[in-house]
Design an enzyme around this catalytic site. Structure first.
Site: not given
Length: 726
Positions: A404, A457
């Site tokens: 993330d 990401e």
């Protein structure tokens, strides 16, 4: 006898080296003395392994300080026969008679920051020492002046079990006999200034209490799982990858039972078969690491080694993973090494200093999320996180980690104004420590768990995110294509009458499609915070909304790159996602919603069965435009190719509500082109315009620079797939 000042330090839990005082020690003349601090005890007898009395201890301080000279000359194992003030009686082993927990090699590797599996020695570990069952506790806190383990087993009293400091690596340790699985515990730390800090959860805890409780729980470590060639083949770059992204707390609930979450076993019974039925190859879970705040969706974790207790115990999670693999489904976890919350029981100010985070808020405080940023320049912090990645892959057998907020890690000025950030040693904006960490993590995963994949990401133009570290890349297997997501959603949200003026939004992604190994993400972030659901983004009346969405999904599955779709999007949920309640499953009773779900099922089946749609996702030779210039009619046509010469799919997309009769597109080969999917099919809720017999035959009519062509009737707002039959 021990000096009174030393006794005071022990009984106030202020002594920095309790093992040098407590337990059995020889005086200057070689005589053996026993010292014990047992608050609440009234009588203490020292016994040997055969229950023979070695001596009676004398109470020297009313707080519980006992000592006596023993009637033996050689050290030997012993225990205490204790009578307590409440009238109870117990025989207990003295924690201060046991040797150090950490071996010399562990100490060396921890100090060096290269221990691949620090979780095997840090945290709470069930073990036997000298034939005695119990739990060893170890915690990194180099700047603390004293650390104690507290829990149910010692009435949460930090005076009772102060720990030994291994100065070589800054780790405090102790073995507590009799402490078993299920025991709740924390660490009590005294700062170097002498302040007792709020009780801290164990950074390496394998299990945690359910919020709002915050204690760590002693748990048995899952056995390491062997490498799997089958999983390695399933996760290969040239294998199909269609990911169903899920927030477990809101996929489905039990409203008849207080709207409770499903358990791990219930999720295995309901979610896993659903994913299999829809044809997805992988399941991706929003973070399942323990976190205190439901509203963070797991993206502000504190228990990085503990599966969240919201759905059950760690053994339940292991069964869930096994059920995924038994159904042929890969499991990917969202993983958050970028930041952590400021909760007092967590990593913040852990030993009275900025231990896990940067001390300077210009480096260590994330303004967007009010969280703290890991100090990845510290070897022990990198070791904590690299070991954590390996833990989930080896001990639970998960197939991959989606990392993330990588963009926030790569740049020191991320979301900061001038003057609010600190340049790197070269004066630049890149976070060199984070770059080094990400490369190290990916290298370790690649060498130790070659079957696993990592996905970034990452939303910037940082180069070579999904390229090997040996060629200068970050080493990820995949990168989310945020540009594709942004541009195509912007295009599809436009009224079709205006799309011809923005044709580049739907074609531009092919300019850079092969610069990284891309995943095309329609994630949770696109259907929350007022952005509306996927269906709500679509223009037009109700019929056109569904048709637009079906066409968009068709284009997505035809486009190079692996696929990711957030839960609820597969049946066109009308409302945007709400993490506090279940998906609107009742909408599947409405034919239009059921039609979209049916389409996703068929798209997945076609995708998995058709090498041309996945084998060369990252090779420009696997894609070929037929025509990307028909902006006036908002039509695209292209070819996808697999490894073999006969693996060929022709795709045509019409992004207007007009039917285009006699639409001719060039094709490379003669023969029959069989219609495999038409998103306008009546089976999906469409108008059923398309190839009248489910196939078209190429004609020797040149078009688009090719010797053959096929003549199509393009349905309104639809994507069509044709497979060439040699």
């Amino acid at each position: 006898m021990i000096d009174a000042a030393v006794v005071d330090l022990i009984r106030t839990a202020a002594h920095g080296d309790p093992f040098s005082v407590l337990g059995m020690h020889a005086d200057a003349k070689g005589a053996l003395w026993m010292h014990a601090f047992l608050p609440g005890a009234t009588q203490v007898t020292v016994l040997d392994a055969d229950a023979k009395t070695l001596g009676e201890l004398v109470l020297r301080h009313p707080d519980g300080w006992f000592e006596a000279r023993l009637r033996i000359r050689k050290r030997r194992p012993y225990c205490f026969d204790v009578h307590w003030a409440d009238g109870s009686h117990a025989v207990i082993d003295d924690p201060y008679r046991f040797p150090p927990v950490l071996g010399d090699m562990d100490v060396w590797l921890m100090g060096e920051g290269t221990h691949l599996r620090p979780y095997e020695v840090l945290g709470a570990t069930l073990r036997e020492m000298e034939g005695v069952a119990g739990t060893s506790f170890a915690v990194w806190a180099p700047n603390a002046s004293r650390v104690s383990v507290v829990g149910e087993f010692n009435v949460w009293d930090g005076q009772r079990h102060p720990m030994r400091l291994r100065r070589e690596c800054g780790v405090w340790e102790i073995f507590l006999p009799g402490v078993a699985a299920g025991a709740k515990y924390k660490f009590e730390l005294r700062s170097r200034e002498g302040h007792v800090l709020p009780l801290k959860a164990d950074p390496y805890a394998l299990q945690s209490e359910l919020r709002p409780a915050t204690a760590s729980v002693v748990a048995r470590m899952p056995a390491a799982l062997p490498r799997s060639e089958e999983r390695q083949r399933a996760n290969a770059l040239d294998a199909p990858m269609s990911i169903y992204e899920v927030h477990l707390g809101s996929w489905r609930r039990k409203p008849e039972e207080g709207n409770r979450w499903l358990t791990w076993d219930e999720l295995a019974d309901e979610l896993v078969p659903y994913v299999e039925q829809l044809g997805f190859t992988h399941l991706e879970l929003l973070p399942v690491t323990e976190h205190p705040f439901d509203g963070s969706w797991g993206y502000q974790p504190i228990g990085m080694y503990a599966p969240t207790s919201r759905f059950g115990d760690p053994a339940g999670f292991r069964r869930f993973v096994d059920r995924c693999h038994a159904r042929g489904i890969g499991l990917i976890l969202d993983w958050v090494p970028a930041h952590f919350p400021t909760d007092a029981h967590g990593l913040a100010n852990f030993d009275g200093t900025a231990l896990y985070e940067y001390a300077d808020p210009r480096e260590g405080f994330h303004q967007d999320w009010n969280t703290l940023i890991y100090n990845l320049g510290r070897t022990e912090v990198r070791n904590f996180l690299v070991g954590n990645a390996l833990y989930w892959l080896e001990r639970y057998g998960v197939d991959g980690l989606r990392v993330d907020a990588v963009a926030s890690m790569l740049y020191r000025d991320y979301s900061r104004k001038a003057g609010e950030w600190v340049p790197n040693v070269h004066g630049g904006r890149e976070n060199l420590e984070a770059i080094s960490f990400l490369r190290r993590m990916n290298e370790v995963v690649g060498s130790e768990r070659p079957q696993a994949v990592t996905l970034a990401e990452e939303s910037t133009a940082f180069p070579a995110v999904s390229r090997p570290t040996h060629s200068g890349g970050l080493g990820f297997h995949y990168k989310w294509n945020m540009g594709w997501m942004h541009d195509t959603l912007q295009y599809i949200a436009r009224d079709p009458i205006y799309r011809k003026h923005h044709h580049g939004e739907i074609t531009f992604s092919l300019v850079y499609a092969f610069s990284e190994n891309f995943v095309l993400p329609i994630s949770h972030d696109e259907v929350v915070h007022g952005k509306g659901s996927m269906l709500a983004k679509m223009p037009g009346d109700a019929w056109q909304k569904f048709a637009n969405l079906r066409a968009y999904y068709g284009f997505m599955f035809a486009h190079p790159g692996k696929k990711l779709l957030f839960m609820g999007c597969e049946f066109a949920q009308g409302a945007e996602w709400n993490h506090d309640r279940s998906l609107d499953w009742h909408q599947l009773e409405i034919p239009a919603h059921a039609g979209v779900q049916h389409l996703l099922q068929d798209l997945n089946r076609l995708y998995r069965a058709t090498p041309a749609l996945y084998q060369r996702d990252f090779d420009g030779a696997g894609f070929e435009w037929i025509d990307h210039n028909d902006a006036e009619r908002s039509v695209l046509s292209f070819i996808r190719r697999g490894h073999s010469a006969d693996a060929l799919i022709v795709v045509a997309c019409n992004f207007t509500p007009a039917v285009h009769q006699g639409y001719r597109i060039g094709v490379p080969n003669p023969g029959v082109y069989k219609e495999r999917i038409n998103t306008d099919s009546v089976h999906y809720g469409g108008s059923n315009v398309g190839a009248p017999f489910g196939e078209v035959t190429a004609q020797p009519v040149p078009a688009h620079g090719r010797p053959y062509s096929i003549e199509l009737t393009l349905p309104p707002l639809a994507a069509m797939f044709f497979e060439w039959n040699a």
